[in-house]
Scaffold this motif. Structure first.
Motif, short mmCIF file in Angstrom:
data_model
loop_
_atom_site.label_atom_id
_atom_site.label_comp_id
_atom_site.label_asym_id
_atom_site.label_seq_id
_atom_site.Cartn_x
_atom_site.Cartn_y
_atom_site.Cartn_z
N VAL A 70 -8.29 6.45 -2.97
CA VAL A 70 -7.97 5.55 -4.08
C VAL A 70 -7.07 4.42 -3.60
CG1 VAL A 70 -6.94 5.37 -6.36
CG2 VAL A 70 -8.26 7.40 -5.75
N ALA A 71 -6.12 4.73 -2.73
CA ALA A 71 -5.21 3.70 -2.21
C ALA A 71 -5.95 2.63 -1.43
CB ALA A 71 -4.14 4.35 -1.33
N MET A 72 -7.12 2.97 -0.87
CA MET A 72 -7.92 1.97 -0.16
C MET A 72 -8.29 0.81 -1.08
SD MET A 72 -10.48 4.39 2.08
CE MET A 72 -9.83 5.60 3.24
N GLY A 73 -8.41 1.08 -2.36
CA GLY A 73 -8.73 0.02 -3.31
C GLY A 73 -7.59 -0.96 -3.51
N LEU A 74 -6.41 -0.62 -2.99
CA LEU A 74 -5.23 -1.47 -3.14
C LEU A 74 -4.88 -2.25 -1.88
CD1 LEU A 74 -3.07 1.17 -5.02
CD2 LEU A 74 -3.85 -0.99 -6.01
N TYR A 75 -5.71 -2.14 -0.83
CA TYR A 75 -5.34 -2.73 0.46
C TYR A 75 -5.18 -4.25 0.41
CZ TYR A 75 -5.61 1.56 3.21
OH TYR A 75 -5.36 2.81 3.74
N ARG A 76 -5.89 -4.91 -0.49
CA ARG A 76 -5.69 -6.36 -0.57
C ARG A 76 -4.29 -6.69 -1.08
NH1 ARG A 76 -11.19 -6.40 -2.55
NH2 ARG A 76 -12.59 -7.09 -0.90
N CYS A 131 -3.11 -2.58 7.61
CA CYS A 131 -2.24 -1.98 8.64
C CYS A 131 -0.79 -1.89 8.19
CB CYS A 131 -2.35 -2.74 9.96
SG CYS A 131 -4.02 -2.78 10.64
N ARG A 132 -0.56 -1.92 6.88
CA ARG A 132 0.79 -1.75 6.37
C ARG A 132 0.87 -0.42 5.63
NH1 ARG A 132 3.38 -7.11 3.87
NH2 ARG A 132 5.18 -5.77 4.23
N PRO A 133 2.03 0.21 5.59
CA PRO A 133 2.14 1.53 4.94
C PRO A 133 1.94 1.44 3.43
CG PRO A 133 4.32 0.69 5.54
CD PRO A 133 3.33 -0.24 6.18
N VAL A 134 1.42 2.54 2.87
CA VAL A 134 1.25 2.63 1.42
C VAL A 134 2.58 3.07 0.83
CG1 VAL A 134 -0.03 3.69 -0.46
CG2 VAL A 134 -1.18 3.23 1.73
N THR A 135 3.26 2.17 0.15
CA THR A 135 4.59 2.47 -0.39
C THR A 135 4.49 3.30 -1.67
OG1 THR A 135 4.61 0.45 -1.72
CG2 THR A 135 5.46 0.29 0.55
N LYS A 136 5.64 3.77 -2.13
CA LYS A 136 5.70 4.59 -3.33
C LYS A 136 5.06 3.90 -4.52
CE LYS A 136 8.99 6.93 -6.39
NZ LYS A 136 10.42 7.22 -6.68
N LYS A 137 5.29 2.61 -4.65
CA LYS A 137 4.72 1.85 -5.78
C LYS A 137 3.20 1.97 -5.81
CE LYS A 137 3.72 -2.94 -7.04
NZ LYS A 137 3.95 -4.37 -6.70
N PHE A 138 2.56 1.81 -4.66
CA PHE A 138 1.10 1.84 -4.62
C PHE A 138 0.57 3.26 -4.74
CE2 PHE A 138 2.07 -2.22 -2.43
CZ PHE A 138 1.42 -3.06 -3.32
N LYS A 139 1.32 4.24 -4.23
CA LYS A 139 0.91 5.63 -4.41
C LYS A 139 0.93 5.99 -5.89
CE LYS A 139 2.31 7.38 0.12
NZ LYS A 139 3.24 8.28 0.86
#
Length: 268
Positions: free
Chosen positions: A111-117, A122-130
């Motif tokens: 699901v987080a892949m949908g937020l990569y833009r 190549c940046r970490p998935v922060t708490k906000k995006f999780k």
């Protein structure tokens, strides 16, 4: 005229407000055409079924407009612009069979892949995006499976995860390739509920769909396809036995049953 110039202008007979405009598109595999001269304008804020027999080019249509397969000819635009300029407004749910489910990622990772833009590559998935990814999983009843390896989920659960990935993109147009195939009744209802929720927000969805008996119940518009465009428009006008015979060659055993449902449409 350069290729960029040709693809950046909307042909005059097509509305610039359409979420998806296809002008004279032809697609071929190994020099064998699989779609001929398709012209289509997607209506704003509608749920559209893409319907046709196996091998009709339904999935190819979706993949070609997204530049996943090359086009021989034609102009495709999203909201009056080429796809590369409107990627953030378009979400895609592929066929389950085209996905490598053995890839070692969790449902939350997918699901987080949908937020990569938004996150940046190549940046970490922060708490906000999780948290955003978890909210999308929760909307589809999948929060409890967030840490589960994607390969350990059932087919219906996998489909819900991919829908959640599309959901977090907050797109304006959703392209879904056979989302109902191989899912249980609960997942099918969850997909329909999600589509209608998106529609209330003014979103548009084009969905490759095989079950003719639910077209009138689920969709506002229908696009009938068999190598070329047979007909497109409001379901009550286009989804007729005559058009279905043109689409399927009169060989479909379910036509009589479908005809009965068309004659007595269900209330949505």
């Amino acid at each position: 005229m350069s290729t960029d110039a040709a693809t950046s202008r909307t042909p005059p007979e097509h509305p610039v407000t359409s979420p998806l405009t296809i002008d004279d598109m032809t697609v071929a595999y190994d020099r064998k055409p699989v779609l001929w001269n398709v012209d289509y304008d997607a209506p704003v804020g509608k749920l559209v079924a893409i319907v046709g027999p196996n091998g009709a080019g339904k999935s190819t249509l979706i993949r070609a407009v997204l530049d996943l397969v090359p086009r021989v000819s034609g102009v495709v635009q999203f909201f009056g612009q080429p796809y590369r300029q409107q990627r953030n407004r378009v979400a895609y749910v592929p066929q389950r069979g085209s996905v490598d489910w053995d890839f070692p990622v969790s449902a939350l990772d997918v699901v987080a892949m949908g937020l990569y833009r938004q996150i940046g590559w190549c940046r970490p998935v922060t708490k906000k995006f999780k948290e955003l990814a978890m909210q999308a999983l929760d909307r589809l009843g999948m929060a409890a499976f967030a840490r589960r390896q994607i390969s350990q989920l059932s087919g219906g659960q996998q489909q819900r995860v991919f829908l959640a990935r599309a959901l977090v993109q907050e797109a304006d147009l959703y392209l879904m390739d056979e989302p109902f195939t191989g899912v249980d009744a609960a997942t099918e209802r969850a997909i329909v509920d999600l589509l209608r929720e998106l529609q209330t927000q003014g979103k548009t969805a084009l969905v490759v769909h095989h079950d003719l008996q639910t077209v009138t119940e689920y969709f506002d518009d229908v696009l009938l396809l068999n190598l070329h465009l047979i007909a497109a428009g409001p379901t009550e006008d286009v989804f007729t036995v005559e058009n279905l015979r043109k689409t399927y060659g009169g060989k479909l055993a379910l036509l009589d049953q479908v005809g009965q449902r068309i004659a007595v449409p269900e209330t949505r």
